[in-house]
Design a protein around this motif. Structure first.
Motif: not given
Length: 187
Positions: A60-81
């Motif tokens: 049930a847990i995955v090591a996902h690569t690719g899209k989408p990003d992770v985003e916290d608009e209140t902090e003004g940060i969008m990253r794609r690990p």
């Protein structure tokens, strides 16, 4: 940065997705461009780490690569690990992932912008609530796992750091993997 500026930068980054080589992200300082994302040994390291993690994690847990990003608009940060350890159920829905649903973010240091992984993301990931941040550095065959977010006068930071060298086992969240034979960058 205000929310209007952040949304304008986010929209610009999303419009450049797949149009220009590399990976674009929004940080507290503005837009960051990783020119070498997704090429050669960087991508191979990402693949090997992902496969080793998925071998030891529950289904049930995955090591996902690719899209989408992770985003916290209140902090003004969008990253794609490079790799996001996340429950499949937390991947449902549209748009960016909530960074607080990640179990871990994993980055493979790029040759073109190592400070993005070793400095900016060490600041940004605890700020947006990513509980575990693992860094693999093919330049030096070393890495680190950062955990235990705690408050500081400058904002949330990781309190614990466990360094490793390739060849040692490394624990990311609840799972331990080997770092034997991970690719290294060639000079």
């Amino acid at each position: 940065m205000n929310s209007h500026q952040y949304r304008a930068m986010r929209d610009l980054v999303l419009s450049m997705d797949d149009a220009l080589p590399g990976k674009f992200e929004v940080t507290k300082e503005g837009i960051v461009h990783d020119r070498a994302a997704g090429v050669g040994r960087h991508e191979l390291t990402t693949l090997v780490v992902r496969k080793r993690l998925e071998h030891v994690m529950p289904e049930a847990i995955v090591a996902h690569t690719g899209k989408p990003d992770v985003e916290d608009e209140t902090e003004g940060i969008m990253r794609r690990p490079d790799v996001m350890v996340i429950a499949e159920t937390d991947m449902e829905g549209e748009g960016a992932f909530d960074p607080r649903t990640l179990i871990a973010a994993i980055e493979v240091v790029s040759r073109s912008n190592p400070d993005n992984d070793w400095v900016s993301k060490v600041r940004d990931y605890p700020l947006i609530g990513v509980p575990v941040y693992a860094i693999f550095d093919p330049r030096t065959a070393t890495g680190a796992v950062l955990t235990d977010i705690h408050p500081t006068p400058d904002g949330p930071r990781y309190a614990a750091r466990k360094d490793f060298v390739y060849g040692e086992d490394v624990t990311i969240g609840d799972w331990t993997i080997s770092t034997d034979d991970l690719p290294r960058y060639r000079d």
